[in-house]
Design a protein around this motif. Structure first.
Motif, mmCIF file in Angstrom:
data_model
loop_
_atom_site.group_PDB
_atom_site.id
_atom_site.type_symbol
_atom_site.label_atom_id
_atom_site.label_comp_id
_atom_site.label_asym_id
_atom_site.label_seq_id
_atom_site.Cartn_x
_atom_site.Cartn_y
_atom_site.Cartn_z
ATOM 1 N N ASP A 132 13.837 6.019 -8.307
ATOM 2 C CA ASP A 132 14.151 7.382 -7.853
ATOM 3 C C ASP A 132 12.973 7.965 -7.065
ATOM 4 N N ARG A 133 11.781 7.751 -7.576
ATOM 5 C CA ARG A 133 10.600 8.267 -6.877
ATOM 6 C C ARG A 133 10.434 7.599 -5.509
ATOM 7 N N LEU A 134 10.634 6.280 -5.486
ATOM 8 C CA LEU A 134 10.479 5.558 -4.224
ATOM 9 C C LEU A 134 11.533 5.987 -3.206
ATOM 10 N N SER A 135 12.737 6.279 -3.666
ATOM 11 C CA SER A 135 13.801 6.718 -2.760
ATOM 12 C C SER A 135 13.479 8.069 -2.141
ATOM 13 N N ALA A 136 12.772 8.904 -2.888
ATOM 14 C CA ALA A 136 12.446 10.247 -2.405
ATOM 15 C C ALA A 136 11.130 10.305 -1.633
ATOM 16 N N TRP A 137 10.421 9.189 -1.584
ATOM 17 C CA TRP A 137 9.088 9.167 -0.965
ATOM 18 C C TRP A 137 9.145 9.384 0.541
ATOM 19 N N LYS A 138 8.161 10.131 1.051
ATOM 20 C CA LYS A 138 7.973 10.304 2.489
ATOM 21 C C LYS A 138 6.492 10.089 2.811
ATOM 22 N N PRO A 139 6.202 9.509 3.979
ATOM 23 C CA PRO A 139 4.789 9.274 4.338
ATOM 24 C C PRO A 139 3.989 10.568 4.342
ATOM 25 N N LEU A 140 2.745 10.463 3.911
ATOM 26 C CA LEU A 140 1.872 11.634 3.858
ATOM 27 C C LEU A 140 1.382 12.018 5.239
ATOM 28 N N HIS A 141 1.109 11.010 6.077
ATOM 29 C CA HIS A 141 0.520 11.261 7.392
ATOM 30 C C HIS A 141 1.444 10.767 8.500
ATOM 31 N N GLU A 142 1.385 11.422 9.651
ATOM 32 C CA GLU A 142 2.129 10.957 10.817
ATOM 33 C C GLU A 142 1.452 9.735 11.410
ATOM 34 N N ARG A 143 2.249 8.844 11.959
ATOM 35 C CA ARG A 143 1.713 7.641 12.589
ATOM 36 C C ARG A 143 1.202 7.972 13.991
ATOM 37 N N GLU A 197 0.816 -1.207 0.000
ATOM 38 C CA GLU A 197 0.000 0.000 0.000
ATOM 39 C C GLU A 197 0.853 1.262 0.000
ATOM 40 N N ALA A 198 0.213 2.373 -0.311
ATOM 41 C CA ALA A 198 0.930 3.654 -0.405
ATOM 42 C C ALA A 198 1.549 4.056 0.924
ATOM 43 N N ALA A 199 0.826 3.873 2.025
ATOM 44 C CA ALA A 199 1.339 4.298 3.334
ATOM 45 C C ALA A 199 2.526 3.475 3.788
ATOM 46 N N ALA A 200 2.752 2.329 3.151
ATOM 47 C CA ALA A 200 3.927 1.506 3.463
ATOM 48 C C ALA A 200 5.037 1.719 2.442
ATOM 49 N N GLY A 201 4.866 2.726 1.585
ATOM 50 C CA GLY A 201 5.899 3.029 0.589
ATOM 51 C C GLY A 201 5.817 2.181 -0.653
ATOM 52 N N GLY A 202 4.642 1.614 -0.938
ATOM 53 C CA GLY A 202 4.465 0.848 -2.165
ATOM 54 C C GLY A 202 4.468 1.754 -3.388
ATOM 55 N N PRO A 203 4.600 1.188 -4.591
ATOM 56 C CA PRO A 203 4.668 1.993 -5.815
ATOM 57 C C PRO A 203 3.466 2.903 -6.027
ATOM 58 N N LEU A 204 2.298 2.509 -5.518
ATOM 59 C CA LEU A 204 1.119 3.369 -5.663
ATOM 60 C C LEU A 204 1.389 4.760 -5.095
ATOM 61 N N ALA A 205 2.232 4.828 -4.067
ATOM 62 C CA ALA A 205 2.499 6.096 -3.383
ATOM 63 C C ALA A 205 3.128 7.135 -4.294
ATOM 64 N N VAL A 206 3.806 6.700 -5.378
ATOM 65 C CA VAL A 206 4.587 7.651 -6.190
ATOM 66 C C VAL A 206 3.989 7.871 -7.569
ATOM 67 N N VAL A 207 2.754 7.417 -7.790
ATOM 68 C CA VAL A 207 2.081 7.719 -9.051
ATOM 69 C C VAL A 207 1.783 9.216 -9.096
ATOM 70 N N LYS A 208 2.006 9.814 -10.260
ATOM 71 C CA LYS A 208 1.784 11.256 -10.429
ATOM 72 C C LYS A 208 0.681 11.506 -11.451
ATOM 73 N N ASN A 209 0.038 12.670 -11.327
ATOM 74 C CA ASN A 209 -0.919 13.081 -12.339
ATOM 75 C C ASN A 209 -0.272 13.067 -13.715
ATOM 76 N N GLY A 210 -0.955 12.485 -14.668
ATOM 77 C CA GLY A 210 -0.438 12.441 -16.032
ATOM 78 C C GLY A 210 0.314 11.175 -16.375
ATOM 79 N N ASP A 211 0.726 10.396 -15.366
ATOM 80 C CA ASP A 211 1.347 9.095 -15.655
ATOM 81 C C ASP A 211 0.367 8.224 -16.435
ATOM 82 N N ILE A 212 0.912 7.393 -17.311
ATOM 83 C CA ILE A 212 0.079 6.461 -18.066
ATOM 84 C C ILE A 212 0.076 5.103 -17.349
ATOM 85 N N ILE A 213 -1.132 4.572 -17.161
ATOM 86 C CA ILE A 213 -1.303 3.274 -16.502
ATOM 87 C C ILE A 213 -1.962 2.310 -17.483
#
Length: 580
Positions: A531-542, A495-511
């Motif tokens: 690169d995107r995953l390396s730069a990812w940070k959680p959106l919400h505090e735990r 999942e995104a909150a665990a740093g999965g690839p979904l977390a780094v999808v951007k507007n305009g990406d093709i799926i």
């Protein structure tokens, strides 16, 4: 004839509390006698815990107190000693942030109630979505003889001569209001028709799906799943269940004897045939983990892929649970699977006989409700498990509820970072979206929401609905209600909150989505993704305290059932030390 301990082949667990004349047993026995129980009830007859999820804040289970009286009658008749035990009840329609956050808490609480109290067997009284899996998880963990009796679905809803399916028409009417096809006053009028009797959802939503899963697993008496809540035959089923659990204790027939790998495969194929809820995937994985069965998403795809959906019920089809019962119910479906070579016929059930013995003589009384194979809603029902760089651990889709034209699609991502972002932007006509886009919702998985709410079937933007479009591809790490429909890809793992690839999808990406190829692909390079995953940070505090912290610290991914990591496996129900 008087009941005597000599009828039992072994010393019962409850006798550790009530047998003999020591200070400790007199302590336990004496206090219970303040309710007026005579001496001979403690002579070695089995104590049966009626684990009751009744609550006035769990409307689906609001009639279980009445039903429990029938269970008690059956237990008394068979020579048992019934004790009703109120247990944690996670209501789908009142708990926030989501009932799913409390499924594991309920399972843990019920498990300890079963382990720590003097019962020899249990009747699991369930109905609302999370109550069925949570109590089955608890029973699997303790491995005490246990049997399910569900509360049953409510009667059909009707509005202006149209069947109203609980949940399904809520989404349908809500979209119609946004599209300008229905007024708000008409929506409020329809509300009165949605829930006209006690019971669970009358569609093949999660409650009816899990009732069907309990029966297909062999953990409920044959025919239990579909009987309407207010039908007198539901009360008969409860009384027969009470009788049966006493014999199960005598035979020491345990969940581990019934919930085998073959039984789970039967249930998976049944889910495909009935067009069952995607929520069953998570619950069944969690239940299998509790009993120690190696069940994976690959088993779901393998077993369900070539199963046709033959039950013509909303949200996939036309009818509701009332008609399903009149047509013959789940035994007809299981018989069909057996005749098609898709049922492990020798799987044991709580009846003490095989599943095939229970269903081989079932009759289909309405072939418009339970369809012949050649008229199936879809020839490939089940649950499709998609994988790719966007979902390395898998994502799920329900083909019977999806649009065939969208099963292979390539589109531009429109991204919502969480459910609040979605709600803030979805109704804005300035939103850059059309029907060819792919809606992406993040941070709604087990850790993200937290609890993994049923928000994956995002309503479409009004600007698209007004064109007459009723479906778009939607992707998230969330769940959706079993009453919902559409081309909705769910449970994206990690999942995104665990740093999965979904977390780094951007507007305009093709799926790219290709259901037949089981492919879910984000069209960026591996280097860019890393690169995107390396730069990812959680959106919400735990959260830093309370149950929310325990939940987020311990919950596993949707791909393994979203159970707590420390609750896996069958721990049994030993009798502990008595310090009194």
């Amino acid at each position: 004839m008087a009941f005597t301990p000599a009828k039992w082949p072994r010393k019962l667990r409850s006798q550790e509390w009530y047998g003999g004349n020591s200070r400790d047993t007199i302590y336990h026995r004496g206090w219970l006698k303040n309710q007026g129980y005579p001496n001979d009830l403690f002579d070695g007859r089995p104590v049966i815990g009626i684990m009751n999820t009744w609550s006035e804040l769990t409307p689906c289970n609001g009639h279980l107190n009445e039903l429990a009286q029938k269970v008690k009658a059956g237990i008394w008749e068979a020579g048992g000693f019934p004790v009703e035990v109120p247990v944690f009840s996670a209501s789908e329609n009142t708990f926030r942030p989501t009932a799913m956050m409390y499924r594991n808490l309920a399972a843990m609480a019920v498990e300890e109630a079963m382990r720590g109290q003097p019962i020899d067997g249990a009747v699991l009284m369930v109905g609302c979505d999370k109550t069925t899996p949570s109590l089955l998880m608890a029973a699997a963990s303790t491995n005490l003889p246990s049997i399910v009796v569900t509360g049953g679905p409510m009667l059909n809803g009707w509005f202006r001569n149209e069947r109203v399916g609980s949940g399904t028409h809520l989404w349908k009417f809500s979209e119609a209001v946004k599209a300008g096809e229905m007024t708000q006053d008409e929506f409020l009028e329809a509300e009165q028709a949605m829930s006209r009797s006690t019971g669970t959802c009358n569609t093949m939503g999660t409650a009816s799906t899990m009732a069907s899963m309990a029966e297909a697993l062999g953990m409920a008496l044959s025919g239990n799943a579909a009987i309407p809540a207010v039908d007198s035959r539901r009360r008969v089923m409860a009384q027969l269940t009470g009788r049966r659990i006493v014999q199960m204790v005598k035979d020491d027939l345990k969940p581990s004897d019934i919930m085998t790998k073959q039984a789970f495969e039967n249930a998976i194929r049944t889910n495909g045939a009935i067009g069952g809820s995607t929520n069953a995937v998570i619950h069944m994985l969690a239940m299998a983990g509790r009993v120690g069965i190696d069940l994976t998403l690959d088993d779901w795809d393998r077993c369900g892929r070539d199963v046709a959906t033959i039950v013509n019920l909303m949200p996939s089809g036309k009818y509701l649970m009332e008609e399903f019962f009149y047509a013959g119910g789940l035994p007809v479906v299981l018989k069909h699977l057996g005749e098609a070579g898709k049922l492990h016929k020798d799987a044991l059930t709580v009846s003490g006989t095989t599943v095939w013995d229970e269903v081989k003589d079932a009759k289909n009384w309405n072939e418009d409700v339970i369809l012949p194979l050649e008229k199936a809603l879809t020839q490939q029902g089940g649950i499709a498990v998609l994988r790719g760089n966007l979902a390395p651990n898998g994502a799920v889709l329900k083909p019977s509820a999806a649009s065939p034209a969208l099963m292979k699609h390539r589109g531009r991502a429109v991204v919502f970072e969480d459910i609040d972002d979605y709600k803030a932007r979805i109704n804005d006509d300035a939103l850059d979206i059309d029907e060819t886009c792919v809606m992406v919702l993040k941070n709604c998985g087990p850790k993200g929401y937290p609890g993994m709410a049923e928000v994956g079937n995002m309503g479409l933007p009004p600007k698209v609905l007004k064109k007459g479009i009723t479906d778009m591809i939607r992707i998230s790490d969330a769940r959706m209600s079993g009453t919902a429909y559409g081309t909705v890809i769910l449970h994206t793992s990690p999942e995104a909150a665990a740093g999965g690839p979904l977390a780094v999808v951007k507007n305009g990406d093709i799926i790219e989505v290709d259901v037949e190829a089981r492919r879910l692909h984000l069209e960026i390079s591996e280097a860019e993704l890393n690169d995107r995953l390396s730069a990812w940070k959680p959106l919400h505090e735990r959260p830093q305290s309370g149950y929310a912290k325990l939940f987020q610290d311990s919950v596993e991914g949707a791909d393994t059932g979203a159970d707590f990591d420390f609750l896996k496996g069958c721990r049994g129900a030993p009798v502990g030390r008595d310090s009194h």
